[in-house]
Design an enzyme around this catalytic site. Structure first.
Site, PDB file in Angstrom:
ATOM      1  N   CYS A 295       0.820  -1.219   0.000  1.00 18.02           N
ATOM      2  CA  CYS A 295       0.000   0.000   0.000  1.00 18.02           C
ATOM      3  C   CYS A 295       0.853   1.269   0.000  1.00 18.02           C
ATOM      4  O   CYS A 295       0.657   2.165  -0.825  1.00 18.02           O
ATOM      5  CB  CYS A 295      -0.977  -0.014   1.176  1.00 18.02           C
ATOM      6  SG  CYS A 295      -0.225   0.039   2.816  1.00 18.02           S
TER       7      CYS A 295
ATOM      8  N   HIS B 212      -2.632   1.427   6.816  1.00 15.93           N
ATOM      9  CA  HIS B 212      -2.967   1.283   5.403  1.00 15.93           C
ATOM     10  C   HIS B 212      -3.074   2.669   4.791  1.00 15.93           C
ATOM     11  O   HIS B 212      -3.411   3.648   5.476  1.00 15.93           O
ATOM     12  CB  HIS B 212      -4.281   0.522   5.212  1.00 15.93           C
ATOM     13  CG  HIS B 212      -4.549   0.173   3.781  1.00 15.93           C
ATOM     14  ND1 HIS B 212      -3.888  -0.853   3.141  1.00 15.93           N
ATOM     15  CD2 HIS B 212      -5.375   0.739   2.845  1.00 15.93           C
ATOM     16  CE1 HIS B 212      -4.312  -0.924   1.886  1.00 15.93           C
ATOM     17  NE2 HIS B 212      -5.205   0.029   1.685  1.00 15.93           N
TER      18      HIS B 212
ATOM     19  N   HIS C  70      -5.628   2.074  -4.425  1.00 11.92           N
ATOM     20  CA  HIS C  70      -4.738   1.516  -3.401  1.00 11.92           C
ATOM     21  C   HIS C  70      -4.354   0.090  -3.773  1.00 11.92           C
ATOM     22  O   HIS C  70      -4.962  -0.532  -4.651  1.00 11.92           O
ATOM     23  CB  HIS C  70      -5.396   1.566  -2.016  1.00 11.92           C
ATOM     24  CG  HIS C  70      -6.567   0.643  -1.866  1.00 11.92           C
ATOM     25  ND1 HIS C  70      -6.753  -0.178  -0.768  1.00 11.92           N
ATOM     26  CD2 HIS C  70      -7.647   0.396  -2.672  1.00 11.92           C
ATOM     27  CE1 HIS C  70      -7.875  -0.863  -0.896  1.00 11.92           C
ATOM     28  NE2 HIS C  70      -8.435  -0.542  -2.049  1.00 11.92           N
TER      29      HIS C  70
END
Length: 336
Positions: free
Chosen positions: A252, A300, A312
């Protein structure tokens, strides 16, 4: 990588994770999110979610330790270069002092008063004595400089030794976090493989990778944000690879770092650091190119691209894709 189906509340700690998960599951069932009588498959999904989340946290720890190891390797290399140069300087100074000492010894074999008494030319002797005094003064200055250089060298070596020890600890941390990630992912894969095929397909029901959202009218905050968004969109469909920052695979934070690097902007390696790499903005004022971090620990991260969507790298097995910005609890929105 991360769980995008069961948001976790901000600020919870690992010790309370199991209890929190149970509460969330019960609440979801009460709201009708889970089918009545939800059973082992739902428990397996929740467990896979949890494992992906914990693997992502370990991945970010891995990235942080790996980045620190790289920095330390560079610092140790520079220190070793400085130590070598300082040692050469000290060796040169010692040679010069040796020459001065030899000249002094050759010129000052007799006590000065006796040398003057027996000199055939007292005036010549006094000139030599004055020269000898200058040599002695220079020698004293060179000696002080040598002593200072040796102290600096000792400090440099001590600092290099400390950094080498820290580098060793960082390398061990990298290996430890890598093992943790691999264990979590391996267990998640086993659970997924044990699910019926239909349940495995339903597990990834949140994926938006098959369609392109309407981003009409979404205006980036700057030219570099526009370039970063273009880079992130070019990565759509590429695989999630933990610990990777492109160009063929991403985790990520690797995706957001790589995307902004294409725009000439350096972002930190980890999502936690990226949470503070820019000016904070409210989610309601987010513009394409803004960095959105998730969960209480910012484990994240994705890039806002407009109209309520982010790009993402979700988790292993799910490619870089679009998802709703509210897929998990938002921690920060920053504008690099």
């Amino acid at each position: 990588m991360g769980s995008h189906r069961r948001p976790a509340p901000s600020g919870f700690d690992r010790g309370a994770r199991g209890a929190t998960l149970c509460v969330l599951t019960a609440a979801a069932a009460a709201l009708g999110v889970l089918p009545a009588g939800a059973a082992p498959q739902d428990d397996s999904r929740a467990e896979v979610d949890r494992l992906y989340e914990e693997a992502e946290q370990a991945t970010e720890s891995y990235n942080k330790a790996d980045e620190r190891a790289d920095t330390l390797r560079e610092q140790v290399g520079r220190s070793q270069d400085r130590i070598a140069r300082q040692q050469d300087r000290i060796n040169t100074m010692r040679d010069a002092l040796g020459s001065l000492a030899g000249a002094q010894y050759r010129s000052g074999g007799l006590d000065p008063s006796l040398a003057l008494m027996f000199s055939d030319d007292p005036e010549e002797y006094l000139d030599k004595a004055a020269a000898l005094d200058r040599i002695s003064a220079r020698q004293a200055g060179e000696l002080r400089e040598l002593q200072g250089a040796m102290r600096d060298l000792a400090q440099e070596r001590e600092e290099a030794t400390r950094k080498l020890s820290e580098l060793d600890r960082s390398r061990k941390a990298v290996a430890r976090h890598k093992r943790t990630v691999e264990q979590k992912l391996s267990k998640a894969r086993r659970l997924l493989n044990a699910m019926p095929e239909g349940d495995r397909a339903a597990f990834d029901r949140a994926s938006r990778s098959g369609r392109t959202p309407d981003l009409t009218g979404a205006v980036p905050s700057s030219g570099r944000a526009a370039a970063a968004v273009a880079a992130a969109r070019s990565a759509l469909g590429r695989p999630y690879v933990w610990g990777a920052n492109g160009p063929t695979g991403f985790d990520c934070s690797g995706l957001t770092q790589w995307s902004y690097a294409q725009a000439g902007v350096g972002l930190p390696r980890t999502s936690q650091a990226q949470a503070h790499a820019g000016r904070p903005v409210p989610l309601s004022q987010a513009q394409p190119g803004d960095i959105v971090t998730y969960r209480g620990d910012a484990s994240h991260v994705g890039m806002y691209v407009g109209n309520g969507q982010v790009i993402h790298a979700p988790y292993p097995g799910a490619p870089v894709r679009y998802d709703p910005v509210g897929m998990m609890p938002v921690n920060t929105v920053t504008r690099p």
